[in-house]
Design an enzyme around this catalytic site. Sequence first.
Site, PDB file in Angstrom:
ATOM      1  N   ASP A  22      -7.994  -3.800   7.348  1.00  0.00           N
ATOM      2  CA  ASP A  22      -6.960  -2.767   7.490  1.00  0.00           C
ATOM      3  C   ASP A  22      -6.376  -2.825   8.897  1.00  0.00           C
ATOM      4  O   ASP A  22      -6.012  -1.808   9.493  1.00  0.00           O
ATOM      5  CB  ASP A  22      -7.524  -1.381   7.184  1.00  0.00           C
ATOM      6  CG  ASP A  22      -6.439  -0.363   6.822  1.00  0.00           C
ATOM      7  OD1 ASP A  22      -5.309  -0.782   6.513  1.00  0.00           O
ATOM      8  OD2 ASP A  22      -6.727   0.845   6.852  1.00  0.00           O
ATOM      9  N   HIS A  72     -14.775   4.166  10.167  1.00  0.00           N
ATOM     10  CA  HIS A  72     -14.248   4.634   8.881  1.00  0.00           C
ATOM     11  C   HIS A  72     -15.346   5.056   7.906  1.00  0.00           C
ATOM     12  O   HIS A  72     -15.139   5.959   7.096  1.00  0.00           O
ATOM     13  CB  HIS A  72     -13.375   3.549   8.245  1.00  0.00           C
ATOM     14  CG  HIS A  72     -12.023   3.417   8.864  1.00  0.00           C
ATOM     15  ND1 HIS A  72     -11.821   2.786  10.066  1.00  0.00           N
ATOM     16  CD2 HIS A  72     -10.804   3.851   8.446  1.00  0.00           C
ATOM     17  CE1 HIS A  72     -10.533   2.832  10.363  1.00  0.00           C
ATOM     18  NE2 HIS A  72      -9.894   3.477   9.404  1.00  0.00           N
ATOM     19  N   ALA A  90      -5.418   5.702  11.719  1.00  0.00           N
ATOM     20  CA  ALA A  90      -4.228   4.985  11.253  1.00  0.00           C
ATOM     21  C   ALA A  90      -4.537   3.494  11.256  1.00  0.00           C
ATOM     22  O   ALA A  90      -4.280   2.789  12.225  1.00  0.00           O
ATOM     23  CB  ALA A  90      -3.037   5.292  12.151  1.00  0.00           C
ATOM     24  N   GLU A 117       0.855  -1.178   0.000  1.00  0.00           N
ATOM     25  CA  GLU A 117       0.000   0.000   0.000  1.00  0.00           C
ATOM     26  C   GLU A 117       0.894   1.233   0.000  1.00  0.00           C
ATOM     27  O   GLU A 117       1.270   1.762   1.029  1.00  0.00           O
ATOM     28  CB  GLU A 117      -0.937  -0.003   1.216  1.00  0.00           C
ATOM     29  CG  GLU A 117      -1.982   1.095   1.146  1.00  0.00           C
ATOM     30  CD  GLU A 117      -2.788   1.244   2.421  1.00  0.00           C
ATOM     31  OE1 GLU A 117      -3.750   2.027   2.403  1.00  0.00           O
ATOM     32  OE2 GLU A 117      -2.444   0.602   3.430  1.00  0.00           O
ATOM     33  N   HIS A 151      -5.741   6.380  -1.875  1.00  0.00           N
ATOM     34  CA  HIS A 151      -4.961   7.523  -1.395  1.00  0.00           C
ATOM     35  C   HIS A 151      -4.698   8.482  -2.556  1.00  0.00           C
ATOM     36  O   HIS A 151      -3.553   8.790  -2.878  1.00  0.00           O
ATOM     37  CB  HIS A 151      -3.662   7.049  -0.754  1.00  0.00           C
ATOM     38  CG  HIS A 151      -3.862   6.384   0.570  1.00  0.00           C
ATOM     39  ND1 HIS A 151      -3.963   7.082   1.756  1.00  0.00           N
ATOM     40  CD2 HIS A 151      -4.019   5.072   0.904  1.00  0.00           C
ATOM     41  CE1 HIS A 151      -4.157   6.234   2.763  1.00  0.00           C
ATOM     42  NE2 HIS A 151      -4.200   5.007   2.265  1.00  0.00           N
ATOM     43  N   GLY A 186     -17.873   0.963  11.467  1.00  0.00           N
ATOM     44  CA  GLY A 186     -18.697   2.040  11.980  1.00  0.00           C
ATOM     45  C   GLY A 186     -17.918   3.286  12.311  1.00  0.00           C
ATOM     46  O   GLY A 186     -18.504   4.280  12.749  1.00  0.00           O
ATOM     47  N   ASN A 231     -12.464   6.329   2.137  1.00  0.00           N
ATOM     48  CA  ASN A 231     -11.351   6.824   2.936  1.00  0.00           C
ATOM     49  C   ASN A 231     -10.153   7.174   2.070  1.00  0.00           C
ATOM     50  O   ASN A 231      -9.734   6.378   1.225  1.00  0.00           O
ATOM     51  CB  ASN A 231     -10.954   5.798   3.999  1.00  0.00           C
ATOM     52  CG  ASN A 231     -12.057   5.550   5.004  1.00  0.00           C
ATOM     53  OD1 ASN A 231     -12.637   4.478   5.059  1.00  0.00           O
ATOM     54  ND2 ASN A 231     -12.379   6.555   5.788  1.00  0.00           N
ATOM     55  N   ARG A 240     -21.009  17.068  -9.734  1.00  0.00           N
ATOM     56  CA  ARG A 240     -20.379  17.455 -10.998  1.00  0.00           C
ATOM     57  C   ARG A 240     -19.063  16.722 -11.223  1.00  0.00           C
ATOM     58  O   ARG A 240     -18.650  16.556 -12.367  1.00  0.00           O
ATOM     59  CB  ARG A 240     -20.144  18.974 -11.031  1.00  0.00           C
ATOM     60  CG  ARG A 240     -21.443  19.781 -11.129  1.00  0.00           C
ATOM     61  CD  ARG A 240     -21.163  21.229 -11.467  1.00  0.00           C
ATOM     62  NE  ARG A 240     -22.424  21.957 -11.630  1.00  0.00           N
ATOM     63  CZ  ARG A 240     -23.026  22.648 -10.663  1.00  0.00           C
ATOM     64  NH1 ARG A 240     -22.463  22.686  -9.450  1.00  0.00           N
ATOM     65  NH2 ARG A 240     -24.157  23.280 -10.885  1.00  0.00           N
ATOM     66  N   HIS A 281      -0.101   7.683   6.106  1.00  0.00           N
ATOM     67  CA  HIS A 281       1.167   7.405   5.435  1.00  0.00           C
ATOM     68  C   HIS A 281       2.121   8.587   5.591  1.00  0.00           C
ATOM     69  O   HIS A 281       1.701   9.753   5.521  1.00  0.00           O
ATOM     70  CB  HIS A 281       0.928   7.113   3.952  1.00  0.00           C
ATOM     71  CG  HIS A 281       0.196   5.841   3.708  1.00  0.00           C
ATOM     72  ND1 HIS A 281       0.760   4.763   3.052  1.00  0.00           N
ATOM     73  CD2 HIS A 281      -1.062   5.444   4.032  1.00  0.00           C
ATOM     74  CE1 HIS A 281      -0.112   3.773   2.984  1.00  0.00           C
ATOM     75  NE2 HIS A 281      -1.232   4.173   3.578  1.00  0.00           N
TER      76      HIS A 281
END
Length: 384
Positions: A277, A253, A311, A131, A197, A251, A221, A229, A143
């Site tokens: 994650d 993220h 994190a 990642e 990301h 609940g 996320n 638009r 990160h």
Amino acid sequence: MSRIDAYSGASIFDGEQRREGAVLLVQNGQVLGVVPEAGIPPDCTQHILDGGLLAPGFVDLQVNGGGGVLFNEHPDVEAIATICAAHAPFGTTALLPTLITDTPEIRDAALQAGIAAARAEQPGFLGLHLEGPHLSVARKGAHDPALIRPMNDTDLTCIKQARQSLPFLMTTVAPESVTNAQIAALSSAGILVSLGHTEASFDTAAAAAIAGAGAVTHLFNAMSPLGHREPGLVGAALHTESLSVGLIADGIHVHPAAISIALAAKRGPGRIFLITDAMSTIGTDLQSFSLNGRTIRREGGRLVLEDGTLAGADLDMISAVRFMVHTVGVELDEALRMASLYPAACLGADTLHGHLKPGAAADMIHLDEALDIRSVWLRGRPLD
């Protein structure tokens, strides 16, 4: 001839449909099939379960750590073994240890550790997920921005070569830091390219999917949001049929209503699948740990940096399944597919994983009525 194990006494969910009054047959760590009770071979070893549901083990494509170990801090075979062992009691029988953005040296060590784990046939090890570091600083999340950088030819060659010795390899990238030609080269080498990301526009993300990207990392996320638009990456993830989409269902993220909207909007054949994650806290009472020299605290179900940035997640897969069922209102069989069949199919690992059909690995879980895990088997062997 090796023995045949017959599992009965529970409903059996084979990954697609539920069977009642049936028996699951296992031999040499593989599923032989699901047969009626009258079809049990005479010389088999019978295991009679006390009700509940027998289902495929979970497949998690994003696992940063577990058992007190963070892969970035210990990119070695021992860490991979610890992480796999930590998640197995929570039903995850196949996973991708995930390396968060780090230095080239740490990346190379992680790749070599993955190759060694594959050669050792480490139980639960499915491959690796890189990642980063080829992400967008604007959507960095936890990160380290000092380590984020564009992909160069050396990076591309390194990752492609590693794939040749790994069962599976996934990488999360941002279109800002890679080219579509690089995405195409990675995809052609058998690497699952996931978009994440990133501030990418809808059109940019759609072009990356055409180039070969097959997934999106933790929907909602650290990505460009859905606008009326400019639909952003969220819009591309839900609208683009070829993209499968990872989701953190804790609940924290993502709001349950947003999850419901995404499930209703997603166009297939790509599916929304569950990821944890998870960080090093899983299976432990750790209250803090380090990533790239920064302290991450465990607070009320959240993992946060000093500035409050999320994190990773303090989440295991059976808890994600329960959340989808009890809070979001997803039917149990579909929640189980989201934790097993759909991620396996996204990765291309569904020949052996994500279901209990003939030829599949005998990776199984036994759930009771409360969705608590009673037993776990890896390749037909019960977890201690």
